[in-house]
Design a protein around this motif. Structure first.
Motif, short mmCIF file in Angstrom:
data_model
loop_
_atom_site.label_atom_id
_atom_site.label_comp_id
_atom_site.label_asym_id
_atom_site.label_seq_id
_atom_site.Cartn_x
_atom_site.Cartn_y
_atom_site.Cartn_z
N GLU A 102 -84.51 63.51 45.40
CA GLU A 102 -84.48 63.45 46.94
C GLU A 102 -83.72 64.62 47.35
O GLU A 102 -83.85 64.93 48.47
N ALA A 103 -82.75 65.17 46.63
CA ALA A 103 -81.76 65.92 47.24
C ALA A 103 -82.66 67.23 47.24
O ALA A 103 -83.56 67.65 46.40
N ARG A 104 -82.39 68.26 48.05
CA ARG A 104 -82.90 69.61 48.15
C ARG A 104 -82.64 70.61 46.68
O ARG A 104 -81.81 70.30 46.15
N LYS A 105 -83.67 71.41 46.48
CA LYS A 105 -83.44 71.93 45.01
C LYS A 105 -82.15 72.93 45.01
O LYS A 105 -81.49 72.87 43.94
N ASP A 106 -81.75 73.50 45.86
CA ASP A 106 -80.85 74.41 45.97
C ASP A 106 -79.56 73.74 45.75
O ASP A 106 -78.30 74.26 45.28
#
Lengths: 259, 612
Positions: A102-106
């Motif tokens: 769910e977290a952004r990839k960066d």
């Protein structure tokens, strides 16, 4: 949960594998459907290994500074506040990132130097370079269900982990688990688990997600506290899983075959 | 007067003979999708659809009034095969509509337990017991049904010896399933048992020989009381060894002149108009499979259809260039491309078998609608960007600019995804090839297009769907199935489902036209998806290298125009020539065509970078 010992019924050799990974200071990736016991497993292992768990539920607005830490304004100007990841790295413990896709990839890139042999966490803002405590362990989990179509872990992130795959427990095990957690009598629980398995056949076709062990436990708890079984199933198993009236009608019918 | 009396007589007698409870009728139609879900939950195969069952002849022992009224000869009983579960279109068996409704669910549950039927009597009892084993409340429901059912059956003591004995055993099997292994032989078939699943009408005919049913069970034919009736229903007729109907003729006689005789021949064979009526009149529908197709048919597929039968041409067509690699020149205005619209296609809802998939896809794609996101470090905005402010405070010594020039706000923006997609489908005659027993390539292409459209209508990205085929350079037929401006709905879906394969694959012209259309879209990323089943070809020189070079040229033009062409093919030899046309990242060969409908939306995600 308080200090009492957490019950956990192993499905396979996950306890041994996790222990080996912990001994070798390797990070662990756990995948499995919603409510099959991933979080419970991590909490149980933390107890076994006597380490603290720092849980972070990931969401798409989660930034790297939510993990690492940030400056805050206090009475005497600004000061640095460690994030959960930094705290686990400093003090030793299990940093558990739940639903990490769910977290952004960066965001997840900050995990890279921690999850290989270096085991360091550079903090950009303060210029600090923290070497991980020997007891520090990184555990991430996600549900390879439908979200995975759009979001997945970066391959470069994935291949730093020892991966464990979880499924719903077998009906016999599930009966034991639901009995234990809810305190409901075995006969009713057996019926409930059969119903749950009927519902799981509908996954991907009529239901997006199957009835999880967690939902079965909730249902059992409701029945135990006095709600009629059919009604408990309706509110705990049918309604949460679908909004479609046609599907709901079929689920009702299915429930009425069991209770 | 005669007619009047006749009518009254008919009513009187039919009422006497009637055993249905018309007031308690429950229709299958509104229940279909619920039953399908129920079926899957109890372990039925997910792909099986639920349809209405035709009535079949079952020669039961009829009462005098029933014989007189000519009723009770045909019964709608439930049966299933690999493709679908057939339930009676309506149930009015019991007096209580609740019970009729319950019966639908019961039959569905039984069918889920009986994917294959070997023995009608034993299997039905076994399935009943299996259902009870795990679901106690179902047993209670069944008990009610069984009692109501017995009440409506003839009393065994009123029937003659073997008939009575058989009826007694059947009633026992209904009330105490699992206790009856064998039925005594008796005349005719017993009254249909509404609680049980029957074998498919042609099951006994799947065996090649038309012998008796000796091999159908341990006990011989008398154990299969219903099969006798059902066998008369349909007949599979293997005529592969017989000579086909074409008369012997001398080939030279084909090209002779015939005198035209002005004679009015009345047409009687307008079967086309009332096929359904004809089917209803027939008790036996004989099916036969022509093993040597083509030897008995001469089709003139290559002729263009007559204008009144053809789709509506839009305008006079456009002249498009074609690349001649031998001369290395562009032949200007060489191809005539004719946009077509099938204006006779009726609006169609989503086909039942695709509904579940379409729903899932639409849901998944709707989650791809761009979310509002916070833009940090903005000069103005809705909230203060604390991180930016803190960064400024902690690192003030590093900051050259004064706070006035710092951007300390967060702004919630509404991003538009700049994405347009055109799906171009090969509709040439080669797509009529069979994929398996009941599906052709074109069916798969239709399904793919529908699912793709459903998915994209969920995401909100603009998209268009076109199909093409060609007859030389004189007519490249460019089928408009959905353009960019039209909202996707039943009408566009009707057109997609009505596409017919025909003619050849002059793909270059179709790509050029698609490029023109896509160029007009203002989106940042413009994707041209080409769905194909083989190499470009036409009956003129457009084949082999010529076709490939022209296609390559057309693709390059599309790339130059800033479009992103991508080809999905089911041609296993695609790896030989597609890299040359599309580049090695510009195509995908799908080996398992059955997965094409699911693959395409996934591919779309990957291509548009949404899969990340």
């Amino acid at each position: 949960m308080n200090s009492s010992v957490l019950n956990y019924l192993p499905q396979g050799r996950e306890v041994e594998i996790f222990t080996h990974a912990a001994n070798n200071k390797l990070p662990v990736l756990i995948k499995g459907p919603t409510g099959c016991g991933k979080t419970r497993f991590v909490e149980h292992m933390a107890q076994q290994l006597d380490r603290r768990v720092y849980t972070v539920s990931c969401h798409d607005d989660l930034t790297a500074s939510d993990l690492v830490g940030r400056h805050l304004i206090g009475a005497d100007g600004t000061y640095w506040q460690d994030g959960p990841l930094t705290r686990a790295v400093r003090e030793g413990g299990i940093c558990y990132l739940d639903e990490v896709v769910e977290a952004r990839k960066d965001t997840t890139v900050v995990l890279h130097p921690l999850s290989d042999h270096r085991r360091i966490l550079p903090i950009e803002r303060t210029g600090e370079l923290i070497e991980a405590h020997p007891d520090f362990m990184l555990v991430i989990s996600y549900n390879p269900g439908y979200q995975n179509l759009m979001k997945g872990l970066k391959p470069s992130t994935r291949q730093r982990f020892v991966a464990l795959s979880f499924e719903y427990p077998s009906p016999e095990q599930e009966v034991v688990i639901v009995c234990q957690e809810s305190g409901l009598d075995k006969q009713t629980v057996q019926q409930l688990v059969k119903l749950g398995n009927d519902l799981r056949r509908l996954k991907d076709h009529d239901l997006e997600e199957a009835a999880s062990t967690r939902l079965l436990i909730y249902t059992a708890m409701m029945i135990r506290s006095g709600l009629p079984a059919a009604e408990a199933c309706r509110v705990c198993l049918a309604q949460p899983l679908s909004d479609d009236t046609e599907t709901l009608a079929a689920l009702e019918k299915l429930i009425s075959g069991h209770f | 007067m005669e007619e009047f009396v006749g009518e009254i007589w008919h009513k009187l007698i039919s009422r006497q003979a009637n055993t249905d409870f018309a007031n308690a009728t429950v229709q299958l139609d509104p229940l279909q999708s619920q039953l399908a879900t129920y079926y899957r939950a109890l372990g039925g195969a997910p792909g099986v659809s639920i349809d209405g069952a035709d009535e079949r002849v079952i020669r039961t022992h009829r009462r005098f009034a029933q014989k007189l009224a000519g009723s009770h000869l045909r019964f709608a009983v439930a049966w299933q095969d690999d493709r679908s579960l057939r339930l009676p279109v309506k149930l009015a068996f019991f007096e209580d509509p609740e019970l009729n409704l319950e019966l639908y669910y019961w039959l569905t549950a039984m069918a889920a337990r009986l994917p294959r039927m070997r023995h009608w009597l034993k299997d039905n009892q076994r399935a009943t017991l299996e259902l009870f084993e795990h679901r106690p409340k179902l047993q209670q429901a069944y008990q009610r049904l069984a009692e109501a059912c017995i009440a409506l059956r003839p009393d065994p003591s009123t029937l003659k010896d073997s008939l009575g004995e058989r009826e007694r055993l059947l009633q026992q099997a209904i009330l105490q399933p699992g206790t009856v292994d064998e039925l005594p032989g008796a005349k005719g078939a017993p009254n249909p048992i509404p609680l049980w699943i029957y074998p498919p009408p042609w099951q006994d005919l799947m065996v090649e020989t038309e012998d008796d049913l000796d091999d159908q069970g341990e006990g011989g034919p008398q154990e299969q009381p219903t099969v006798e009736g059902s066998r008369k229903q349909a007949k599979r007729f293997d005529d592969s060894k017989q000579t086909d109907g074409l008369m012997v003729f001398k080939l030279e006689a084909l090209f002779t002149w015939a005198e035209s005789v002005d004679l009015d021949r009345p047409q009687e064979e307008n079967l086309d108009e009332d096929l359904e009526g004809a089917a209803e009149d027939l008790d036996i529908i004989t099916l036969s499979k022509k093993r040597r197709a083509g030897s008995s048919n001469i089709k003139f597929d290559l002729d263009l259809p007559a204008p009144q039968n053809d789709d509506l041409p839009l305008g006079d067509g456009m002249k498009l260039p074609e690349w001649d690699y031998r001369k290395q020149i562009m032949l200007d205005d060489y191809c005539l491309l004719q946009p077509m619209l099938n204006d006779e296609a009726l609006p169609e809802p989503i086909p039942e078998e695709l509904r579940a998939q379409a729903k899932i896809l639409r849901h998944r794609f709707s989650q791809l609608r761009p979310n509002k996101t916070w833009q940090r470090k903005q000069p103005y905005g809705d909230e203060i960007d604390m991180d930016a402010w803190l960064e400024h405070l902690t690192q003030i010594q590093n900051t050259r600019q004064s706070p006035r020039h710092q951007n300390f706000y967060k702004h919630r923006n509404d991003p538009q995804r700049e994405l347009a997609c055109l799906l171009l489908s090969d509709l040439s005659l080669s797509t009529e090839a069979n994929l398996n027993d009941d599906k052709k390539v074109i069916d798969m292409i239709r399904e793919t297009m529908v699912l793709f459209a459903e998915a994209l209508s969920g995401s909100g990205d603009p998209f268009a769907i076109y199909g093409f085929s060609s007859i030389k350079n004189k007519q490249v037929r460019y089928q408009m199935l959905k353009n960019f401006n039209e909202p996707y709905g039943d009408e566009a879906r009707g057109r997609i489902l009505a596409v017919k394969p025909g003619f050849y694959t002059r793909i270059g012209a179709a790509i050029r036209q698609s490029t023109e259309i896509l160029k007009m879209q203002k989106a940042q990323q413009r994707l041209m998806l080409i769905l194909s089943d083989g190499k470009p070809n036409d009956i003129d020189r457009y084949e082999g290298r010529y076709g490939i070079e022209d296609t390559r040229r057309a693709i390059q033009e599309a790339k130059m125009a800033g479009l992103q062409p991508f080809c999905v093919t089911i041609d296993e030899q695609g790896n030989d020539y597609l890299p040359y046309l599309f580049g090695d990242q510009g195509y995908a060969v799908i080996n398992d065509v059955n997965r094409l409908p699911q693959m395409l939306p996934k591919l779309y995600l990957n291509l548009t970078g949404l899969a990340g």
